[in-house]
Enzyme design. Structure first.
Site, mmCIF file in Angstrom:
data_model
loop_
_atom_site.group_PDB
_atom_site.id
_atom_site.type_symbol
_atom_site.label_atom_id
_atom_site.label_comp_id
_atom_site.label_asym_id
_atom_site.label_seq_id
_atom_site.Cartn_x
_atom_site.Cartn_y
_atom_site.Cartn_z
ATOM 1 N N TYR A 126 4.227 -17.840 -28.603
ATOM 2 C CA TYR A 126 4.849 -17.152 -28.906
ATOM 3 C C TYR A 126 5.062 -16.197 -27.524
ATOM 4 O O TYR A 126 6.146 -15.378 -27.298
ATOM 5 C CB TYR A 126 4.599 -16.122 -30.263
ATOM 6 C CG TYR A 126 4.990 -14.484 -30.771
ATOM 7 C CD1 TYR A 126 6.980 -14.386 -30.224
ATOM 8 C CD2 TYR A 126 4.425 -13.643 -30.325
ATOM 9 C CE1 TYR A 126 6.973 -13.456 -30.423
ATOM 10 C CE2 TYR A 126 4.557 -12.329 -30.708
ATOM 11 C CZ TYR A 126 5.924 -11.816 -30.202
ATOM 12 O OH TYR A 126 6.521 -11.181 -30.384
ATOM 13 N N LYS A 130 7.908 -13.975 -24.871
ATOM 14 C CA LYS A 130 7.964 -13.651 -24.598
ATOM 15 C C LYS A 130 7.302 -12.742 -23.716
ATOM 16 O O LYS A 130 8.175 -12.633 -22.779
ATOM 17 C CB LYS A 130 7.562 -12.154 -25.435
ATOM 18 C CG LYS A 130 7.528 -12.544 -26.927
ATOM 19 C CD LYS A 130 9.456 -12.560 -27.112
ATOM 20 C CE LYS A 130 9.551 -10.272 -27.028
ATOM 21 N NZ LYS A 130 10.984 -10.313 -27.195
#
Length: 290
Positions: A126, A130
């Site tokens: 994640y 990002k």
């Protein structure tokens, strides 16, 4: 009327922007995957070309931290490539962009609040995807603002606050990690900053300033402290017990310290950032209404 394209508008932040939008003389176009699939480059090109918005606000993200470990390809598509598509066509059609990112780009090993130019070192898929999204946005579009936030919650959607309320009503005792430190952020506060920035830019009150900025509420707490405050404010009899991360079964390592330094955003835009406990009270009132 000047139009603003908001992607990922069915999430917490998108819904808070939607609620605020009614107070402004701007034409907000709220989209989610059914109206605009931002992972489809051709669709992004067509949508931005035809709409010719003044701003694109990208709230869309793959936020399931655990699931992302097994779904790396789609997490990368939504968190990295898709923001890159948006930025590329914003550049092509001279559109400004505000892209929302996360404290998970840091490894949590700092000893003081993270500034925008501190070293990034994400621990999870994640966080890595990002960060890739941030890089692609910056490369494609100079006229872009990246806003990193942390521990987002709202009266909309599923989040830590709603989970604690649910557990507080159904359990006598729960355990919550006490050694992960950060700051909760009420999505309505972040939405207010974003909408005010757009409105001030378009009416000439303030200049749009590209770059990376940090926005979370003020103050510092652990998840345990956060949970305790929720139980207290909601008058729930549930006992909250502290637990160390090493004793809590998760696959993905979280940053132990992810407090964000807000000095840059305060100094640049003159914003007053609310204290986390004050904002929590406001959110709980909204949840009670619903």
């Amino acid at each position: 009327m000047k139009s603003i394209l908001v992607t990922g508008s069915n999430g917490q932040l998108g819904n808070e922007i939607r609620r605020l939008a009614e107070n402004f003389d701007l034409d907000f176009i709220f989209t989610d995957v059914s109206e605009l699939d931002i992972t489809d480059e051709a669709q992004v090109n067509t949508f931005i070309r035809d709409l010719k918005p003044e701003f694109v606000v990208n709230c869309a993200a793959y936020t399931a931290v655990e699931k992302a470990e097994d779904d790396r390809e789609f997490a990368s598509l939504l968190n990295a490539k898709a923001p890159g598509f948006l930025a590329e066509y914003c550049a092509k059609y001279n559109v400004r962009m505000i892209h929302v990112s996360t404290d998970y780009v840091f490894d949590g090993k700092n000893y003081k609040p993270y500034c925008e130019d501190d070293r990034v070192n994400p621990l999870s898929v994640y966080g890595k995807t990002k960060l890739e999204g941030e890089i692609l946005v910056k490369l494609a579009l100079k006229n872009s603002m990246i806003v990193r936030t942390s521990w987002l919650y709202s009266s909309f959607g599923n989040n830590f606050v709603k989970t604690m309320i649910k557990l507080g009503k159904s359990k006598d005792k729960i355990t919550v990690v006490s050694d992960q430190i950060g700051t909760p952020t009420y999505a309505a506060d972040l939405a207010s900053f974003i909408v005010d920035t757009i409105n001030n830019t378009l009416n000439g009150t303030k200049e749009f300033v590209p770059g990376i900025f940090h926005y979370s509420n003020e103050g510092v707490c652990s998840w345990y402290d956060f949970a305790q405050e929720i139980m207290t404010l909601c008058n729930l009899p549930c006992t909250v017990l502290p637990i160390e991360s090493k004793n809590y079964p998760v696959r993905v390592e979280r940053p132990f310290y992810s407090v964000l330094n807000k000095a840059k955003i305060r100094d640049t835009f003159g914003v007053e950032v609310p204290y986390w406990k004050t904002s929590l009270v406001k959110c709980l009132k909204e949840i009670t209404k619903e």
